[in-house]
Every structure is written in structure tokens, then in C-alpha cells.
Design an enzyme around this catalytic site. Structure first.
Site, PDB file in Angstrom:
ATOM      1  N   PRO A 167       0.787  -1.224   0.000  1.00 54.76           N
ATOM      2  CA  PRO A 167       0.000   0.000   0.000  1.00 54.76           C
ATOM      3  C   PRO A 167       0.827   1.286   0.000  1.00 54.76           C
ATOM      4  CG  PRO A 167      -0.143  -1.107   2.122  1.00 54.76           C
ATOM      5  CD  PRO A 167       0.520  -2.057   1.171  1.00 54.76           C
ATOM      6  N   ASN A 168       0.333   2.235  -0.756  1.00 55.07           N
ATOM      7  CA  ASN A 168       0.877   3.599  -0.860  1.00 55.07           C
ATOM      8  C   ASN A 168       2.190   3.700  -1.634  1.00 55.07           C
ATOM      9  OD1 ASN A 168      -1.247   4.846   0.640  1.00 55.07           O
ATOM     10  ND2 ASN A 168      -0.389   3.899   2.467  1.00 55.07           N
ATOM     11  N   TYR A 228      11.476   8.566   1.405  1.00 52.42           N
ATOM     12  CA  TYR A 228      11.464   7.568   0.329  1.00 52.42           C
ATOM     13  C   TYR A 228      12.182   8.004  -0.946  1.00 52.42           C
ATOM     14  CZ  TYR A 228       8.068   5.417   3.412  1.00 52.42           C
ATOM     15  OH  TYR A 228       7.468   4.858   4.506  1.00 52.42           O
ATOM     16  N   ARG A 252      13.404   4.283  12.280  1.00 52.34           N
ATOM     17  CA  ARG A 252      12.216   5.143  12.242  1.00 52.34           C
ATOM     18  C   ARG A 252      11.379   4.958  13.516  1.00 52.34           C
ATOM     19  NH1 ARG A 252       9.396   4.530   6.605  1.00 52.34           N
ATOM     20  NH2 ARG A 252       8.302   6.342   7.464  1.00 52.34           N
ATOM     21  N   ALA A 267       3.054  -0.840   4.822  1.00 54.66           N
ATOM     22  CA  ALA A 267       2.478  -0.773   6.177  1.00 54.66           C
ATOM     23  C   ALA A 267       2.019  -2.148   6.677  1.00 54.66           C
ATOM     24  CB  ALA A 267       1.324   0.213   6.200  1.00 54.66           C
ATOM     25  N   HIS A 318      12.506  -3.127   1.973  1.00 54.19           N
ATOM     26  CA  HIS A 318      11.992  -1.809   2.366  1.00 54.19           C
ATOM     27  C   HIS A 318      12.923  -0.742   1.819  1.00 54.19           C
ATOM     28  CE1 HIS A 318       9.075  -3.590   4.984  1.00 54.19           C
ATOM     29  NE2 HIS A 318      10.023  -4.387   5.429  1.00 54.19           N
ATOM     30  N   ASN A 343       7.620  -5.892  -0.889  1.00 48.73           N
ATOM     31  CA  ASN A 343       7.646  -4.779   0.056  1.00 48.73           C
ATOM     32  C   ASN A 343       6.212  -4.659   0.568  1.00 48.73           C
ATOM     33  OD1 ASN A 343       7.644  -2.440   1.503  1.00 48.73           O
ATOM     34  ND2 ASN A 343       8.810  -1.249   0.007  1.00 48.73           N
ATOM     35  N   GLU A 355      12.069  -9.882   1.706  1.00 54.76           N
ATOM     36  CA  GLU A 355      11.337  -8.683   2.133  1.00 54.76           C
ATOM     37  C   GLU A 355      12.225  -7.466   1.852  1.00 54.76           C
ATOM     38  OE1 GLU A 355      10.555  -8.871   6.340  1.00 54.76           O
ATOM     39  OE2 GLU A 355       9.990  -6.759   6.452  1.00 54.76           O
ATOM     40  N   ARG A 371       5.418  11.031  -2.304  1.00 56.85           N
ATOM     41  CA  ARG A 371       5.172  10.709  -0.902  1.00 56.85           C
ATOM     42  C   ARG A 371       6.431  10.886  -0.057  1.00 56.85           C
ATOM     43  NH1 ARG A 371       4.851   4.471   1.192  1.00 56.85           N
ATOM     44  NH2 ARG A 371       4.147   4.987   3.276  1.00 56.85           N
TER      45      ARG A 371
HETATM   46  C1  DQA Z   1       8.187   0.797   3.813  1.00 53.17           C
HETATM   47  C2  DQA Z   1       8.309   1.015   5.326  1.00 53.17           C
HETATM   48  C3  DQA Z   1       6.962   0.852   5.997  1.00 53.17           C
HETATM   49  O1  DQA Z   1       7.062   1.060   7.392  1.00 53.17           O
HETATM   50  C4  DQA Z   1       5.974   1.863   5.446  1.00 53.17           C
HETATM   51  O2  DQA Z   1       4.687   1.669   5.994  1.00 53.17           O
HETATM   52  C5  DQA Z   1       5.925   1.876   3.955  1.00 53.17           C
HETATM   53  C6  DQA Z   1       7.153   1.705   3.202  1.00 53.17           C
HETATM   54  C7  DQA Z   1       9.524   1.079   3.088  1.00 53.17           C
HETATM   55  O3  DQA Z   1       9.650   0.655   1.946  1.00 53.17           O
HETATM   56  O4  DQA Z   1      10.412   1.725   3.639  1.00 53.17           O
HETATM   57  O5  DQA Z   1       4.876   2.140   3.368  1.00 53.17           O
HETATM   58  O6  DQA Z   1       7.852  -0.545   3.581  1.00 53.17           O
END
Ligand code: DQA
Length: 152
Positions: free
Chosen positions: A14-15, A27, A109, A79, A102, A76, A100, A22
Site C-alpha cells: 500500500p501507498n 522515500y 524510524r 504498512a 523496504h 515490500n 522482504e 510521498r
Molecule cells: C516501507 C516502510 C513501511 O514502514 C511503510 O509503511 C511503507 C514503506 C519502506 O519501503 O520503507 O509504506 O515498507
């Protein structure tokens, strides 16, 4: 003769479709399209077949993982990393190796991000290297898929 395993599925949670707009200080300015086009180029060089999915919905992500039409997962979970027993169970349920990824370093964080429900069911985790993390995951997938099959 054994069929060559070379199908990699990349899931962006998501997002992540908002990348580039964003929270740029966290990011970066890379868009998801740019990350995906770099992944496609890398996959072609490595001889991997690549499918890329972005979804904001937990159920859709579970559905895609459990369709099992791939040999290696790069995910990835965004959230959902910190909340989703369903995605964790899906990864366990298919018994296909997963990495995984990120973009940000989840350990640098807010405290709630330092807990991942996915990390211990993945074969590895790449966090904090920005878009390079996806490329490294693809390289790792390529190496791991060359080895005789074993989940970890
Ligand atoms: C994320 C880290 C997560 O905590 C966050 O909710 C994201 C992006 C990252 O790629 O750094 O949406 O997965």
C-alpha cells in the site's frame, strides 16, 4: 529434464504507488514506474521472467501470493509489514522463497516500524537501501534460483 525456475513476482504494498510524491525526505524522488523499469531491465539481463504488482489491499496481496504461479517472491509489504498475519500466513502457506524489501531503514524510524511480521518467514530482508534494495533482491533471487531447490 527439470523445468528451469525463473519466474519472479514482485509485490509492492500500500501507498507505494505514491513514490516520488510521498514523503520524499524518507522515500526519495524515485517513482514506482522508474523502480519497475529498472527491475525489468535487470530481470532481462539475468534471464528472469518478471511480474510486478502493486496493491493497496491486503486481500488482493494474499490472493496473488497464494496463486503460486512464480518461483520467487520479492515483497515490500509496506504498512502491512507491521500488521498482517494474513500476508505472513500466505507466504508460509505457499512455501516459495521470499525476500522482504523496504526502501527506508525500518529500524531507524518510529518504533512500531521495527516490528515486522514477515521477516522471520522470508529468507532475507533488505532495508534502507532505497530502490537499490529491489535490484539486490533480484540478483539474490537469480543466484538462489540457480541452486538445487530448498526453501532457505
Ligand atoms: C516501507 C516502510 C513501511 O514502514 C511503510 O509503511 C511503507 C514503506 C519502506 O519501503 O520503507 O509504506 O515498507
Amino acid at each position: 529434464m527439470k523445468k528451469k525456475k525463473n519466474r519472479v513476482l514482485v509485490i509492492h504494498g500500500p501507498n507505494l504507488h505514491l513514490l516520488g510524491k510521498r514523503e520524499k525526505h524518507i522515500y526519495g524522488t524515485f517513482t514506482l514506474e522508474r523502480i519497475n523499469s529498472e527491475l525489468k531491465e535487470k530481470a532481462a539481463n539475468l534471464g528472469l521472467s518478471l511480474e510486478i504488482v502493486q496493491s493497496n489491499s491486503e486481500g488482493d496481496i494474499v490472493d496473488r501470493i497464494t496463486r503460486s504461479t512464480y518461483d520467487f517472491l520479492i515483497i515490500n509489504p509496506a504498512a502491512y509489514t507491521h500488521t498482517s498475519v494474513a500476508i505472513r500466513d500466505a507466504i508460509c502457506g505457499v512455501n516459495i522463497p521470499a525476500i522482504e524489501v523496504h526502501l527506508s531503514n525500518i529500524y531507524k524510524r518510529e518504533q512500531f516500524r521495527a516490528k515486522s511480521l514477515i521477516s522471520d518467514v522470508a529468507i532475507g530482508v533488505i532495508t534502507g537501501l532505497g530502490s537499490v534494495g529491489y535490484i539486490l533482491a533480484l540478483e539474490a533471487a537469480s543466484e538462489i534460483l540457480k541452486k538445487p531447490s530448498k526453501k532457505t
